[in-house]
Design an enzyme around this catalytic site. Structure first.
Site, PDB file in Angstrom:
ATOM      1  N   GLY A  36       0.544  -1.208   0.022  1.00 53.63           N
ATOM      2  CA  GLY A  36      -0.151   0.071  -0.184  1.00 53.63           C
ATOM      3  C   GLY A  36       0.548   1.386  -0.125  1.00 53.63           C
ATOM      4  O   GLY A  36       2.650   0.987   0.271  1.00 53.63           O
ATOM      5  N   LEU A  37       0.420   2.403  -0.291  1.00 53.82           N
ATOM      6  CA  LEU A  37       0.888   3.640   0.781  1.00 53.82           C
ATOM      7  C   LEU A  37       1.399   4.221   1.584  1.00 53.82           C
ATOM      8  O   LEU A  37       1.361   3.345   2.381  1.00 53.82           O
ATOM      9  CB  LEU A  37      -0.172   4.525  -0.447  1.00 53.82           C
ATOM     10  CG  LEU A  37      -0.521   4.882  -2.008  1.00 53.82           C
ATOM     11  CD1 LEU A  37      -2.079   6.088  -1.846  1.00 53.82           C
ATOM     12  CD2 LEU A  37       0.202   5.032  -2.817  1.00 53.82           C
ATOM     13  N   GLY A  39       2.354   5.841   4.432  1.00 56.82           N
ATOM     14  CA  GLY A  39       1.700   5.909   5.292  1.00 56.82           C
ATOM     15  C   GLY A  39      -0.017   5.463   5.561  1.00 56.82           C
ATOM     16  O   GLY A  39      -0.211   5.144   6.314  1.00 56.82           O
ATOM     17  N   SER A  40       0.287   4.666   4.567  1.00 54.44           N
ATOM     18  CA  SER A  40      -1.168   3.706   4.662  1.00 54.44           C
ATOM     19  C   SER A  40      -1.089   2.973   5.954  1.00 54.44           C
ATOM     20  O   SER A  40      -2.597   2.373   6.431  1.00 54.44           O
ATOM     21  CB  SER A  40      -1.555   2.895   3.513  1.00 54.44           C
ATOM     22  OG  SER A  40      -0.490   1.485   3.685  1.00 54.44           O
ATOM     23  N   GLY A  41      -0.157   2.638   6.558  1.00 53.19           N
ATOM     24  CA  GLY A  41      -0.475   2.064   7.602  1.00 53.19           C
ATOM     25  C   GLY A  41       0.351   0.244   7.578  1.00 53.19           C
ATOM     26  O   GLY A  41      -0.183  -0.783   8.841  1.00 53.19           O
ATOM     27  N   LYS A  42       0.868   0.026   6.729  1.00 46.84           N
ATOM     28  CA  LYS A  42       1.159  -1.481   6.567  1.00 46.84           C
ATOM     29  C   LYS A  42       2.473  -1.675   7.454  1.00 46.84           C
ATOM     30  O   LYS A  42       2.104  -2.749   8.178  1.00 46.84           O
ATOM     31  CB  LYS A  42       2.393  -0.979   5.412  1.00 46.84           C
ATOM     32  CG  LYS A  42       1.496  -0.177   4.381  1.00 46.84           C
ATOM     33  CD  LYS A  42       2.708  -0.985   2.459  1.00 46.84           C
ATOM     34  CE  LYS A  42       3.279  -0.321   2.598  1.00 46.84           C
ATOM     35  NZ  LYS A  42       3.006   1.197   3.244  1.00 46.84           N
ATOM     36  N   SER A  43       3.228  -1.033   8.449  1.00 45.40           N
ATOM     37  CA  SER A  43       4.209  -1.387   9.482  1.00 45.40           C
ATOM     38  C   SER A  43       3.610  -1.486  10.244  1.00 45.40           C
ATOM     39  O   SER A  43       3.629  -2.415  11.558  1.00 45.40           O
ATOM     40  CB  SER A  43       5.071  -0.330   9.469  1.00 45.40           C
ATOM     41  OG  SER A  43       5.690  -0.526   8.380  1.00 45.40           O
ATOM     42  N   SER A 110       5.589  -1.906  -2.528  1.00 40.11           N
ATOM     43  CA  SER A 110       6.053  -2.638  -3.293  1.00 40.11           C
ATOM     44  C   SER A 110       5.010  -2.045  -4.487  1.00 40.11           C
ATOM     45  O   SER A 110       4.084  -2.753  -4.843  1.00 40.11           O
ATOM     46  CB  SER A 110       5.642  -4.371  -3.053  1.00 40.11           C
ATOM     47  OG  SER A 110       5.054  -4.338  -2.030  1.00 40.11           O
TER      48      SER A 110
END
Length: 202
Positions: A36-37, A39-43, A110
């Protein structure tokens, strides 16, 4: 089994199989690929899921995009070529973790669909769980935890995904998590439930 373009390099089979390692865990090893972008919350989601799995006694690990660039991929930049190599390397590392019986969460923008599909292709069926961390660009930009969007808008960061470089949304991800609508805890429970459903064959 791996392949090499060097004929004198052969693959050595391990004395302990992936299946044997998986039996010792309470969940089949896999890659939970958060994409995802910025700042989307992946981490945030990857680490929250990792904590949940750890507390349940399940062997797990997080491969985080920023952390990997401090070591393994420190020499790579952000050109399209380097981004592809970044994901290729991570895919190979994630595969090793899966072979070790570990549930592996990866948190990488990615941005290119082909690269994500290539990682899926080196894993066995059911071992690549693509989680699209979906969030409107406007919301990601408002969050901007690292100040990257501001720098990208001012031209300080070229080829920034979502601003000056494209993000190719997943076509058929296993899961879509809308982080502007779901709380972290809710999202983690959704992913956790999916993993267990896969385990039980439901």
């Amino acid at each position: 089994m791996g392949t090499s373009n060097q004929p004198h390099i052969v693959w050595h089979e391990a004395s302990v199989s992936k299946e044997e390692r998986q039996k010792r865990n309470r969940l089949k090893s896999c890659v939970v690929w958060f994409t995802g972008l910025s700042g989307s919350g992946k981490s945030t989601l990857a680490n929250a899921l990792d904590r949940k799995l750890f507390e349940e006694g399940i062997h797990s690990y997080v491969l985080d995009g920023d952390n990997i660039r401090h070591g393994l991929n420190a020499g790579l930049g952000f050109s399209e070529e380097d981004r592809k190599e970044n994901i290729r390397r991570i895919g190979e590392v994630a595969k090793l973790f899966v072979d070790a019986g570990v549930v592996t969460s990866t948190a990488f923008i990615s941005p290119f669909r082909e690269d994500r599909d290539n990682v899926r292709g080196i894993l066995d069926d059911g071992e690549f769980i693509e989680v699209y961390v979906r969030c409107p660009l406007e919301t990601c930009e408002k969050r901007d935890p690292k100040g990257l969007y501001k720098k990208a808008r001012s031209g300080d960061i070229p080829e920034f995904t979502g601003i000056s470089s494209p993000y190719e949304e997943p076509v058929n991800p296993e899961l879509i998590i809308d982080t502007d609508q779901l709380a972290v805890e809710e999202a983690v429970e959704k992913i956790y439930a999916y993993l267990h459903a896969q385990e039980s064959g439901k």
